[in-house]
Design an enzyme around this catalytic site. Structure first.
Site, PDB file in Angstrom:
ATOM      1  N   GLY A   1       0.745  -1.323   0.051  1.00 13.30           N
ATOM      2  CA  GLY A   1       0.178  -0.006  -0.151  1.00 13.30           C
ATOM      3  C   GLY A   1       0.989   1.241   0.122  1.00 13.30           C
ATOM      4  O   GLY A   1       0.378   2.249  -0.882  1.00 13.30           O
TER       5      GLY A   1
ATOM      6  N   ARG B   1       7.311   1.842   1.039  1.00 10.92           N
ATOM      7  CA  ARG B   1       7.715   0.679   1.267  1.00 10.92           C
ATOM      8  C   ARG B   1       7.916  -0.049  -0.183  1.00 10.92           C
ATOM      9  O   ARG B   1       8.871  -1.180  -0.324  1.00 10.92           O
ATOM     10  CB  ARG B   1       6.383  -0.248   2.142  1.00 10.92           C
ATOM     11  CG  ARG B   1       6.227   0.170   3.390  1.00 10.92           C
ATOM     12  CD  ARG B   1       6.942  -0.820   4.258  1.00 10.92           C
ATOM     13  NE  ARG B   1       7.008  -0.507   5.729  1.00 10.92           N
ATOM     14  CZ  ARG B   1       5.933  -0.896   6.522  1.00 10.92           C
ATOM     15  NH1 ARG B   1       4.999  -1.625   6.076  1.00 10.92           N
ATOM     16  NH2 ARG B   1       6.055  -0.433   7.574  1.00 10.92           N
TER      17      ARG B   1
ATOM     18  N   ARG C   1       1.482  11.082  -9.041  1.00  8.12           N
ATOM     19  CA  ARG C   1       0.690  11.338  -7.558  1.00  8.12           C
ATOM     20  C   ARG C   1       1.638  10.831  -6.357  1.00  8.12           C
ATOM     21  O   ARG C   1       1.115  10.793  -5.520  1.00  8.12           O
ATOM     22  CB  ARG C   1      -0.628  10.637  -7.574  1.00  8.12           C
ATOM     23  CG  ARG C   1      -1.684  11.473  -8.708  1.00  8.12           C
ATOM     24  CD  ARG C   1      -2.968  10.898  -8.866  1.00  8.12           C
ATOM     25  NE  ARG C   1      -3.702  11.840  -9.659  1.00  8.12           N
ATOM     26  CZ  ARG C   1      -4.831  12.101  -9.187  1.00  8.12           C
ATOM     27  NH1 ARG C   1      -5.341  11.958  -7.901  1.00  8.12           N
ATOM     28  NH2 ARG C   1      -5.663  12.620 -10.143  1.00  8.12           N
TER      29      ARG C   1
ATOM     30  N   ARG D   1      -0.231  -8.608  -3.228  1.00  4.25           N
ATOM     31  CA  ARG D   1      -0.486  -7.879  -2.136  1.00  4.25           C
ATOM     32  C   ARG D   1       0.457  -8.096  -1.061  1.00  4.25           C
ATOM     33  O   ARG D   1       0.343  -9.078  -0.491  1.00  4.25           O
ATOM     34  CB  ARG D   1      -1.891  -7.282  -1.739  1.00  4.25           C
ATOM     35  CG  ARG D   1      -2.050  -6.769  -0.593  1.00  4.25           C
ATOM     36  CD  ARG D   1      -3.293  -5.883  -0.283  1.00  4.25           C
ATOM     37  NE  ARG D   1      -3.480  -5.794   1.129  1.00  4.25           N
ATOM     38  CZ  ARG D   1      -2.766  -4.823   1.750  1.00  4.25           C
ATOM     39  NH1 ARG D   1      -1.798  -4.148   1.326  1.00  4.25           N
ATOM     40  NH2 ARG D   1      -3.007  -4.875   3.174  1.00  4.25           N
TER      41      ARG D   1
ATOM     42  N   SER E   1       0.028  -5.122   5.652  1.00  9.25           N
ATOM     43  CA  SER E   1      -0.283  -5.341   7.021  1.00  9.25           C
ATOM     44  C   SER E   1      -1.724  -5.444   7.329  1.00  9.25           C
ATOM     45  O   SER E   1      -2.380  -5.262   6.507  1.00  9.25           O
ATOM     46  CB  SER E   1       0.169  -4.086   8.078  1.00  9.25           C
ATOM     47  OG  SER E   1      -0.321  -3.061   7.487  1.00  9.25           O
TER      48      SER E   1
ATOM     49  N   GLU F   1     -17.572   2.111  12.144  1.00  8.44           N
ATOM     50  CA  GLU F   1     -18.428   2.489  13.252  1.00  8.44           C
ATOM     51  C   GLU F   1     -19.488   1.356  13.519  1.00  8.44           C
ATOM     52  O   GLU F   1     -20.527   1.583  13.891  1.00  8.44           O
ATOM     53  CB  GLU F   1     -18.892   3.736  12.893  1.00  8.44           C
ATOM     54  CG  GLU F   1     -17.930   5.127  13.136  1.00  8.44           C
ATOM     55  CD  GLU F   1     -18.347   6.320  13.917  1.00  8.44           C
ATOM     56  OE1 GLU F   1     -19.408   5.994  14.431  1.00  8.44           O
ATOM     57  OE2 GLU F   1     -17.583   6.923  13.982  1.00  8.44           O
TER      58      GLU F   1
ATOM     59  N   MET G   1      -7.527  -3.900   4.077  1.00  8.84           N
ATOM     60  CA  MET G   1      -8.497  -2.728   3.292  1.00  8.84           C
ATOM     61  C   MET G   1      -8.601  -2.825   1.657  1.00  8.84           C
ATOM     62  O   MET G   1      -9.112  -2.230   1.146  1.00  8.84           O
ATOM     63  CB  MET G   1      -8.191  -1.379   3.631  1.00  8.84           C
ATOM     64  CG  MET G   1      -8.493  -1.025   5.017  1.00  8.84           C
ATOM     65  SD  MET G   1      -8.224   0.722   5.264  1.00  8.84           S
ATOM     66  CE  MET G   1      -9.631   1.523   4.620  1.00  8.84           C
TER      67      MET G   1
ATOM     68  N   ASP H   1      -1.218  -5.275  14.221  1.00 10.79           N
ATOM     69  CA  ASP H   1      -1.776  -5.093  15.504  1.00 10.79           C
ATOM     70  C   ASP H   1      -3.001  -5.986  15.619  1.00 10.79           C
ATOM     71  O   ASP H   1      -3.175  -7.021  14.957  1.00 10.79           O
ATOM     72  CB  ASP H   1      -2.377  -3.880  15.285  1.00 10.79           C
ATOM     73  CG  ASP H   1      -3.470  -3.412  14.297  1.00 10.79           C
ATOM     74  OD1 ASP H   1      -4.353  -3.605  14.151  1.00 10.79           O
ATOM     75  OD2 ASP H   1      -2.906  -3.285  13.000  1.00 10.79           O
TER      76      ASP H   1
ATOM     77  N   ARG I   1       7.849  -4.091  12.298  1.00 12.59           N
ATOM     78  CA  ARG I   1       7.123  -3.967  10.792  1.00 12.59           C
ATOM     79  C   ARG I   1       7.965  -4.111   9.659  1.00 12.59           C
ATOM     80  O   ARG I   1       7.757  -4.939   8.837  1.00 12.59           O
ATOM     81  CB  ARG I   1       6.314  -2.795  10.878  1.00 12.59           C
ATOM     82  CG  ARG I   1       5.308  -2.540  11.811  1.00 12.59           C
ATOM     83  CD  ARG I   1       4.233  -1.343  11.476  1.00 12.59           C
ATOM     84  NE  ARG I   1       3.318  -1.253  12.488  1.00 12.59           N
ATOM     85  CZ  ARG I   1       2.172  -0.639  12.205  1.00 12.59           C
ATOM     86  NH1 ARG I   1       1.777  -0.460  11.101  1.00 12.59           N
ATOM     87  NH2 ARG I   1       1.103  -0.594  13.229  1.00 12.59           N
TER      88      ARG I   1
END
Length: 234
Positions: free
Chosen positions: A20, A24, A43, A87, A90, A162, A180, A204, A217
């Site tokens: 991501g 990295r 970008r 991919r 984390s 939420e 994600m 985590d 990490r």
């Protein structure tokens, strides 16, 4: 050159690793590739191409979340001919047997919503990894210090969720971790008939609230890169 990738024709390898974080991507390229050169910086989403054991490899940042990954994966596949996309990133652990620093090889990726959701209308499509890559990654992970888990993950479309009820149901149904991006990657791979896999480090834990320090990490990220490269060319 595409809207979001400035690489010239021939600059992108058929095998692409997708962290991501674009920084990295630079670290992985400088550490693991021979002759790595910058091929994209549109970008600030850095991409590098070099070789690993003589095999051409591109390491391209994907950004955070499924919409961002979808842009890069679509263009890599459709416009640059990428055939294998892995991919490396984390995730948050969701089961008691999954520990900080462990690796998860995502066999399936559930999601509440993704950029591809509208295509299927009422169908709950089940995106999954390429079995050959999954098996090769599991073989490549043998002997590493961290624990290795194979199973389902949850790709969330929100970071600050939420809906604690979704987390509870994912945990109750044995989901190993949450991230994600993978569900959209697997869906696009199915659509375009290419290979995809997600190799994830548990940084985590949602139950214990432990978190991996920055130095840890980076070491674990190295394990992911090595496993991904070995799996891609097994």
């Amino acid at each position: 050159m595409t809207t979001h990738i400035g690489a010239a024709e021939g600059d992108i390898a058929e095998t692409v690793l997708m962290p991501g974080d674009p920084y990295r991507a630079r670290w992985a390229a400088e550490t693991y590739l021979t002759g790595a050169r910058l091929v994209n910086e549109v970008r600030g989403m850095l991409g590098f191409t070099g070789t690993w054991n003589g095999h051409p490899v591109t390491i391209q940042g994907s950004g955070m979340g499924m919409p961002s990954l979808s842009i890069y994966a679509n263009e890599l596949i459709r416009d640059y001919g990428a055939k294998t996309l892995i991919r490396i990133g984390s995730c948050g652990g969701m089961q008691p047997q999954v520990k900080i620093r462990d690796l998860i090889l995502a066999m399936t990726a559930s999601t509440y919503g993704s950029p591809s959701r509208g295509i299927f209308r009422g169908l709950n499509f089940a995106p999954c990894a390429d079995y050959g890559l999954l098996r090769a990654a599991h073989d490549a992970a043998a002997g590493i210090a961290a624990g290795v888990h194979v199973g389902g993950i949850y790709s969330s479309d929100t970071f600050y969720d939420e809906r604690p009820d979704i987390e509870a149901e994912m945990t109750r149904h044995g989901v190993l971790g949450v991230e994600m991006e993978a569900a959209e990657l697997y869906t696009l791979a199915a659509r375009y008939r290419v290979r995809a896999l997600a190799v994830l480090t548990v940084s985590d834990h949602l139950q214990t609230h432990e978190a991996l320090p920055a130095a840890g990490r980076e070491r674990s990220f190295g394990d992911m890169v090595e496993i991904a490269l070995k799996a891609a060319f097994a």
